[in-house]
Write a protein that holds these residues in place. Structure first.
Motif, PDB file in Angstrom:
ATOM      1  N   ASP A  84      -7.187  -0.179   4.579  1.00  0.00           N
ATOM      2  CA  ASP A  84      -6.466  -1.186   3.566  1.00  0.00           C
ATOM      3  C   ASP A  84      -5.509  -2.182   3.867  1.00  0.00           C
ATOM      4  O   ASP A  84      -5.031  -2.775   3.103  1.00  0.00           O
ATOM      5  CB  ASP A  84      -5.857  -0.049   2.717  1.00  0.00           C
ATOM      6  CG  ASP A  84      -6.738   0.866   2.285  1.00  0.00           C
ATOM      7  OD1 ASP A  84      -8.100   0.580   2.265  1.00  0.00           O
ATOM      8  OD2 ASP A  84      -6.336   2.210   1.845  1.00  0.00           O
ATOM      9  N   ILE A 142      -5.811   4.546   6.395  1.00  0.00           N
ATOM     10  CA  ILE A 142      -5.357   3.489   5.500  1.00  0.00           C
ATOM     11  C   ILE A 142      -4.845   2.260   6.240  1.00  0.00           C
ATOM     12  O   ILE A 142      -5.367   1.256   5.743  1.00  0.00           O
ATOM     13  CB  ILE A 142      -3.954   4.149   4.753  1.00  0.00           C
ATOM     14  CG1 ILE A 142      -4.568   5.195   3.819  1.00  0.00           C
ATOM     15  CG2 ILE A 142      -3.219   3.039   3.890  1.00  0.00           C
ATOM     16  CD1 ILE A 142      -3.181   6.030   3.500  1.00  0.00           C
ATOM     17  N   ASN A 154       0.876   3.844  -3.179  1.00  0.00           N
ATOM     18  CA  ASN A 154       0.292   5.514  -2.722  1.00  0.00           C
ATOM     19  C   ASN A 154       1.531   6.349  -3.123  1.00  0.00           C
ATOM     20  O   ASN A 154       1.373   7.497  -3.617  1.00  0.00           O
ATOM     21  CB  ASN A 154      -0.193   5.441  -1.387  1.00  0.00           C
ATOM     22  CG  ASN A 154      -1.469   4.908  -1.049  1.00  0.00           C
ATOM     23  OD1 ASN A 154      -2.117   4.559  -1.818  1.00  0.00           O
ATOM     24  ND2 ASN A 154      -1.648   4.734   0.173  1.00  0.00           N
ATOM     25  N   VAL A 186       0.983  -1.096   0.125  1.00  0.00           N
ATOM     26  CA  VAL A 186      -0.066   0.110  -0.090  1.00  0.00           C
ATOM     27  C   VAL A 186       0.957   1.031  -0.074  1.00  0.00           C
ATOM     28  O   VAL A 186       0.745   2.121  -0.779  1.00  0.00           O
ATOM     29  CB  VAL A 186      -1.098   0.072   1.163  1.00  0.00           C
ATOM     30  CG1 VAL A 186      -1.535   1.482   1.295  1.00  0.00           C
ATOM     31  CG2 VAL A 186      -2.031  -1.170   1.126  1.00  0.00           C
ATOM     32  N   TYR A 204       0.495   6.759   4.088  1.00  0.00           N
ATOM     33  CA  TYR A 204       0.326   5.832   4.900  1.00  0.00           C
ATOM     34  C   TYR A 204      -0.298   6.541   6.378  1.00  0.00           C
ATOM     35  O   TYR A 204       0.782   7.049   6.883  1.00  0.00           O
ATOM     36  CB  TYR A 204       1.188   4.964   5.341  1.00  0.00           C
ATOM     37  CG  TYR A 204       0.981   3.490   5.843  1.00  0.00           C
ATOM     38  CD1 TYR A 204       0.737   2.578   5.176  1.00  0.00           C
ATOM     39  CD2 TYR A 204       0.909   3.311   7.136  1.00  0.00           C
ATOM     40  CE1 TYR A 204       0.049   1.344   5.659  1.00  0.00           C
ATOM     41  CE2 TYR A 204       0.435   2.296   7.786  1.00  0.00           C
ATOM     42  CZ  TYR A 204       0.198   1.069   6.826  1.00  0.00           C
ATOM     43  OH  TYR A 204      -0.188  -0.057   7.588  1.00  0.00           O
TER      44      TYR A 204
END
Length: 321
Positions: A265, A261, A180, A176, A257
């Motif tokens: 996620d 998140i 991102n 992630v 992050y």
């Protein structure tokens, strides 16, 4: 993000690490074969814009680095350094998992394969950062030396189940963060490179997540306890690097992050896929651990909501200043 210490009720029978390693060997072999079939060969050099490169100042008498040479955004620059320094600590990570999982059989084959794949990530990221002049090369090298000199040691007790539970979430968190960062970089070359790395990290996550699922079937109470310990005390592997807290704050505000998140996620997808909060037939310790997970996730969601409010207010002030 930790919870207060809670007295734990132990069940009569517990698996030792050696027993678990043997019992999970078949699952490891299954997941290893699945991984090898799914993984696609890729070449780090193909993701680096070599024609953009030129000498730096120093013994070759090139041009000194300056901030205006960087194509990436400020938040992406911060995140790229954190992500690369994390990848740089691969020798410590290899030592941790090789010591715990062993170097023989399916476990050993996976450990070495994982290490080889992770090594490509540091290679391509460093080459990109230097060729594109995205970051200060002198600062980057000094931070690498300092971070690697410190090394890495897992937060939780060195047990097989804790390690599996940790990496199941950590690999997803890394995926992630890379994805991102690429989206926020402002550079299509950087975005493409980090998307390629994120694909690897996703395959690694699937391996460990599925192995964690097998462990839940085998030793549900112990595995639930390991998941609870990891979820409530989770920290990214780069937490010990120089300036991490400040960098993490920038990344949180920049949407790379943060708590939202982390909740939505990373933790939630793993817990939901394994149906952790729906597992039945647990003993006292497993049930207690399951309840701790549920309570923690509720509290984390509330923390994330408060963080989002503060973040939006801060971004609004920045837009009007």
């Amino acid at each position: 993000m930790t919870t207060a210490s809670v007295p734990r009720i132990r069940t009569a029978k517990e698996w030792s690490d050696v027993q678990l390693l043997h019992a999970l060997e078949e699952a490891v072999e299954t997941e290893l074969n699945r991984h090898l079939e799914a993984a696609r060969e890729w070449m780090p050099h193909e993701y680096v814009p070599w024609s953009d490169g030129r000498n730096f100042d120093g013994i070759l008498g090139g041009e000194a680095w300056s901030l205006d040479q960087s194509k990436v955004t400020d938040v992406a620059r911060t995140s790229l350094v954190v992500n690369l320094l994390t990848e740089d600590n691969l020798p410590s990570y290899h030592h941790e998992i090789a010591t715990l999982f062993g170097r023989d059989g399916a476990w050993g084959t996976w450990v070495h394969r994982w290490t080889a794949e992770e090594g490509r990530h540091a290679i391509v990221m460093r080459d990109y950062l230097l060729v594109s002049r995205a970051v200060d090369p002198v600062e980057l090298e000094r931070l690498r030396m300092q971070h690697m000199s410190t090394g890495f040691e897992a937060d939780n007790s060195h047990s097989v189940l804790h390690q599996i539970a940790y990496v199941a979430s950590q690999e997803l968190a890394t995926r992630v963060a890379h994805r991102n960062t690429g989206r926020a970089s402002g550079d299509p070359v950087c975005d493409r490179m980090l998307a390629r790395i994120a694909t690897d990290e996703n395959l690694h996550m699937v391996f460990y997540r599925n192995l964690l699922g097998a462990a839940l079937q085998l030793a549900p109470d112990q595995t639930m306890r390991a998941i609870a310990d990891v979820v409530t005390g989770f920290r990214m592997p780069g937490h010990g690097m120089p300036g991490f807290e400040r960098a993490a704050a920038r990344m949180a505000i920049g949407g790379i992050y943060n708590l939202r998140i982390h909740h939505d996620d990373v933790l939630q997808p793993v817990l939901r896929h394994l149906k952790v909060l729906e597992v039945g037939g647990l003993g006292p310790d497993g049930l207690q651990a399951q309840q701790e997970i549920g309570m923690f996730m509720g509290g984390l969601n509330d923390q994330a909501a408060r963080f989002e409010e503060r973040r939006e207010a801060l971004l609004a002030r920045r837009r009007t200043s």
